[in-house]
Enzyme design. Structure first.
Site, mmCIF file in Angstrom:
data_model
loop_
_atom_site.group_PDB
_atom_site.id
_atom_site.type_symbol
_atom_site.label_atom_id
_atom_site.label_comp_id
_atom_site.label_asym_id
_atom_site.label_seq_id
_atom_site.Cartn_x
_atom_site.Cartn_y
_atom_site.Cartn_z
ATOM 1 N N LYS A 172 0.837 -1.203 0.000
ATOM 2 C CA LYS A 172 0.000 0.000 0.000
ATOM 3 C C LYS A 172 0.869 1.250 0.000
ATOM 4 O O LYS A 172 0.620 2.201 -0.751
ATOM 5 C CB LYS A 172 -0.913 0.021 1.225
ATOM 6 C CG LYS A 172 -1.783 1.279 1.326
ATOM 7 C CD LYS A 172 -2.364 1.479 2.700
ATOM 8 C CE LYS A 172 -1.352 2.020 3.685
ATOM 9 N NZ LYS A 172 -1.936 2.435 4.980
ATOM 10 N N ARG B 144 2.596 6.068 -3.030
ATOM 11 C CA ARG B 144 3.714 6.952 -3.370
ATOM 12 C C ARG B 144 3.958 6.952 -4.881
ATOM 13 O O ARG B 144 4.173 8.001 -5.487
ATOM 14 C CB ARG B 144 4.975 6.514 -2.627
ATOM 15 C CG ARG B 144 4.984 6.893 -1.134
ATOM 16 C CD ARG B 144 6.039 6.082 -0.385
ATOM 17 N NE ARG B 144 6.226 6.503 0.997
ATOM 18 C CZ ARG B 144 5.405 6.178 1.992
ATOM 19 N NH1 ARG B 144 4.341 5.445 1.750
ATOM 20 N NH2 ARG B 144 5.650 6.589 3.230
ATOM 21 N N ASP C 287 -7.652 2.107 0.272
ATOM 22 C CA ASP C 287 -6.726 3.246 0.358
ATOM 23 C C ASP C 287 -6.138 3.614 -1.000
ATOM 24 O O ASP C 287 -6.017 4.789 -1.339
ATOM 25 C CB ASP C 287 -5.591 2.939 1.336
ATOM 26 C CG ASP C 287 -5.970 3.252 2.775
ATOM 27 O OD1 ASP C 287 -7.180 3.353 3.050
ATOM 28 O OD2 ASP C 287 -5.067 3.399 3.619
ATOM 29 N N GLY D 66 -4.702 7.777 5.398
ATOM 30 C CA GLY D 66 -3.824 8.821 5.937
ATOM 31 C C GLY D 66 -2.756 9.249 4.964
ATOM 32 O O GLY D 66 -2.449 10.443 4.838
ATOM 33 N N SER E 80 3.899 11.711 13.246
ATOM 34 C CA SER E 80 3.688 10.840 12.086
ATOM 35 C C SER E 80 4.771 11.094 11.049
ATOM 36 O O SER E 80 5.038 12.244 10.706
ATOM 37 C CB SER E 80 2.310 11.094 11.467
ATOM 38 O OG SER E 80 2.163 10.378 10.260
ATOM 39 N N GLN F 144 4.364 10.508 8.082
ATOM 40 C CA GLN F 144 3.668 10.908 6.866
ATOM 41 C C GLN F 144 3.789 12.408 6.603
ATOM 42 O O GLN F 144 3.708 12.845 5.454
ATOM 43 C CB GLN F 144 2.195 10.503 6.937
ATOM 44 C CG GLN F 144 1.986 9.001 6.845
ATOM 45 C CD GLN F 144 0.533 8.604 6.985
ATOM 46 O OE1 GLN F 144 -0.354 9.437 7.138
ATOM 47 N NE2 GLN F 144 0.271 7.301 6.928
ATOM 48 N N SER G 97 8.900 5.885 12.825
ATOM 49 C CA SER G 97 8.618 5.180 11.561
ATOM 50 C C SER G 97 9.594 5.583 10.457
ATOM 51 O O SER G 97 9.213 5.747 9.296
ATOM 52 C CB SER G 97 7.175 5.456 11.110
ATOM 53 O OG SER G 97 6.249 5.176 12.132
ATOM 54 N N ASP H 124 3.577 -0.831 12.314
ATOM 55 C CA ASP H 124 2.466 -1.636 11.800
ATOM 56 C C ASP H 124 2.649 -3.113 12.138
ATOM 57 O O ASP H 124 1.737 -3.772 12.641
ATOM 58 C CB ASP H 124 2.318 -1.444 10.289
ATOM 59 C CG ASP H 124 1.752 -0.074 9.933
ATOM 60 O OD1 ASP H 124 1.134 0.565 10.807
ATOM 61 O OD2 ASP H 124 1.940 0.366 8.783
ATOM 62 N N LYS I 213 -3.711 6.437 14.713
ATOM 63 C CA LYS I 213 -3.895 5.670 13.479
ATOM 64 C C LYS I 213 -5.395 5.491 13.201
ATOM 65 O O LYS I 213 -6.213 6.294 13.610
ATOM 66 C CB LYS I 213 -3.175 4.323 13.594
ATOM 67 C CG LYS I 213 -1.660 4.445 13.654
ATOM 68 C CD LYS I 213 -1.086 4.865 12.315
ATOM 69 C CE LYS I 213 0.425 4.789 12.295
ATOM 70 N NZ LYS I 213 0.971 5.124 10.963
ATOM 71 N N HIS J 135 -8.311 -2.308 9.796
ATOM 72 C CA HIS J 135 -7.917 -3.521 9.090
ATOM 73 C C HIS J 135 -6.926 -4.364 9.864
ATOM 74 O O HIS J 135 -6.998 -5.596 9.861
ATOM 75 C CB HIS J 135 -7.343 -3.152 7.722
ATOM 76 C CG HIS J 135 -6.192 -2.185 7.780
ATOM 77 N ND1 HIS J 135 -5.022 -2.385 7.095
ATOM 78 C CD2 HIS J 135 -6.018 -1.001 8.444
ATOM 79 C CE1 HIS J 135 -4.191 -1.377 7.317
ATOM 80 N NE2 HIS J 135 -4.770 -0.520 8.128
ATOM 81 N N ARG J 136 -5.975 -3.725 10.538
ATOM 82 C CA ARG J 136 -4.938 -4.499 11.228
ATOM 83 C C ARG J 136 -5.478 -5.207 12.472
ATOM 84 O O ARG J 136 -4.987 -6.269 12.849
ATOM 85 C CB ARG J 136 -3.743 -3.609 11.554
ATOM 86 C CG ARG J 136 -3.110 -3.030 10.300
ATOM 87 C CD ARG J 136 -1.650 -2.692 10.437
ATOM 88 N NE ARG J 136 -1.189 -2.017 9.240
ATOM 89 C CZ ARG J 136 -0.874 -2.636 8.096
ATOM 90 N NH1 ARG J 136 -0.980 -3.952 8.014
ATOM 91 N NH2 ARG J 136 -0.473 -1.940 7.045
ATOM 92 N N LYS K 222 -9.151 -2.207 3.305
ATOM 93 C CA LYS K 222 -8.252 -1.046 3.314
ATOM 94 C C LYS K 222 -6.897 -1.392 2.713
ATOM 95 O O LYS K 222 -6.306 -0.575 1.988
ATOM 96 C CB LYS K 222 -8.092 -0.517 4.744
ATOM 97 C CG LYS K 222 -7.246 0.735 4.868
ATOM 98 C CD LYS K 222 -7.230 1.224 6.318
ATOM 99 C CE LYS K 222 -6.270 2.388 6.490
ATOM 100 N NZ LYS K 222 -6.721 3.627 5.831
#
Length: 440
Positions: free
Chosen positions: A29, A34, A56, A108, A182, A184, A210, A328, A355, A400-401, A426
């Site tokens: 994902k 990206r 996603d 996200g 994050s 991100q 991360s 994750d 998250k 989802h996780r 997702k």
């Protein structure tokens, strides 16, 4: 969007004892989204292979199409041809003159990276998402963009989506962003940086969580011709430039998704081979296999495959493990703690709080249902395995996780009911189909 009333309300998993087989991983994902965005900004036509078909990635693909980017998908969505814009994406003209509205679900990566990328061009945009997205912070990214001259405001609550963008380019220069909320935010700034008016220096304040996801971003940027110089993981120097299509780009298998079948082997004492990622992987969650080794699992690595064979007895407890590099996959580790020979503390997971749900609180609540003793803090969780596992009905919190992690508990010989199983769409829509094919 799938109508809720047609969603299966639960997935009942019987008590399983074994898990064996060879599994082809879905595409990553993180890499898919990206590659989508950078291909859209690049000069040239890019043929993307092994794309992940999930909620996603669909949100990202549909958003780019709505912005006028020409994307041609194969029938099964695994391939796409993206005609790059060779620069920033402007808002397509609307008949009413209203801003272009984009709905991004709870993606996200799409929300953060598009918020940054759309400031580069011209026009007005509003980016919205599901209810949970309105609770996921974006303040640090927005403030960084504002300091670079962007006009970004909040439609509802200060610091959270939805956001409104009145785009007129970014000036470049220097900007700072905190690294402890994050990764991100940093990824979003990096991706848009080549199109700033001046080269961009990004300084990360404090610890960068991360970090492997940032290195992943740098790798995809480099494949599209933009090489970022950086001093450690605190200062990044991005030159001005235009992304250049490499022609073909293949998305490797999702390393986070690999954690579930590999953990299944660890729990059941079985042997599992996953195809699509291996020693040449650019994803940080590959490190999960080395965590499994420390817990007594036999691991073999090829360039694009991993094979794990679980021990016949209990897994070895790690005592305390800092999972800041693999947040994750660390959720899978929390479930593995149920099968360890002693308590385990997983720390460095403060990012779980912001998250898809508050994952520390959610994980603690559901682990207790199956019999574990659990303590939690703001950035850690301690799991003491139960003497006997208990059957339970698992709330997934539209995460989802949570659904995928707690499916693994059924391999301990207890039945598990997973509520709202469609949340796996997702990132891994075929998860339950794959899981039940190899679990016996």
């Amino acid at each position: 969007m799938e109508d809720f009333q047609f969603r299966k309300s639960f997935e009942q998993l019987p008590a399983f004892k074994s898990f064996e087989g060879t599994i082809q991983l879905p595409g990553s994902k993180s890499i898919t989204n990206r590659a989508f965005l950078i291909s859209a900004l690049a000069a040239g036509k890019t043929r993307l292979h092994n794309l992940l078909k999930s909620d996603d990635t669909r949100y990202m693909g549909e958003a780019l199409q709505k912005l006028g980017v020409k994307i041609q998908f194969s029938d099964d969505f695994s391939e796409a041809v993206v005609c790059g814009n060779a620069g920033p994406v402007d808002a397509p003209a609307t008949q009413s003159g209203a801003p272009v509205e984009l709905f991004l679900g709870n993606a996200g990566t799409a929300m953060r990276s598009l918020t940054a990328a759309l400031t580069l061009g011209h026009g007005e945009f509003v980016l919205r998402g599901e209810e949970r997205m309105r609770e996921r912070p974006i303040l640090d990214l927005v403030e960084a963009l504002q300091s670079l001259g962007a006009d970004v405001s909040y439609e509802e609550t200060e610091g959270y989506p939805p956001v409104r963008i009145k785009a007129d380019g970014l000036k470049g220069g220097s900007v700072s962003v905190r690294g402890n909320i994050s990764s991100q935010y940093l990824t979003a700034l990096l991706i848009c940086a080549p199109y700033c008016n001046e080269p961009l220096h990004i300084h990360v304040e404090g610890e960068l969580i991360s970090a492997p996801y940032v290195l992943l971003t740098l790798d995809v940027m480099k494949r599209f011709g933009i090489e970022v110089k950086h001093e450690g993981l605190s200062d990044f120097y991005v030159p001005k430039g235009v992304y250049q299509s490499p022609g073909d780009y293949t998305v490797e298998g999702d390393a986070s998704s690999a954690s579930y079948p590999l953990a299944a082997a660890a729990i059941s004492g079985g042997s599992v081979k996953v195809l699509g990622m291996g020693s040449e992987s650019i994803q940080g969650d590959l490190a999960f296999v080395h965590v499994l080794e420390r817990m007594g699992v036999q691991v073999k690595l090829g360039p694009d495959w991993v094979e794990c064979t679980g021990p016949k007895g209990k897994l070895k407890s790690l005592g305390e493990f800092n999972a800041v590099e693999i947040p994750d996959a660390a959720m899978t580790l929390a479930v593995l703690a149920l099968f360890a020979d002693g308590p385990m503390t997983i720390s460095g997971i403060a990012s779980w709080r912001v998250k898809e749900t508050d994952r520390i609180a959610a994980m603690a609540a559901e682990l207790r249902k199956v019999g574990a003793e659990v303590r939690e803090s703001m950035d850690s969780i301690t799991v003491t395995p139960p003497k006997d596992l208990q059957s339970a009905s698992i709330e997934t919190y539209n995460d989802h996780r949570m659904a995928m992690c707690f499916s693994l508990v059924s391999l301990g010989g207890v039945s598990i009911k997973i509520l709202d199983p469609a949340c796996v769409n997702k990132t891994y829509p075929s998860f339950f189909e794959d899981f039940k094919r190899f679990a016996k």
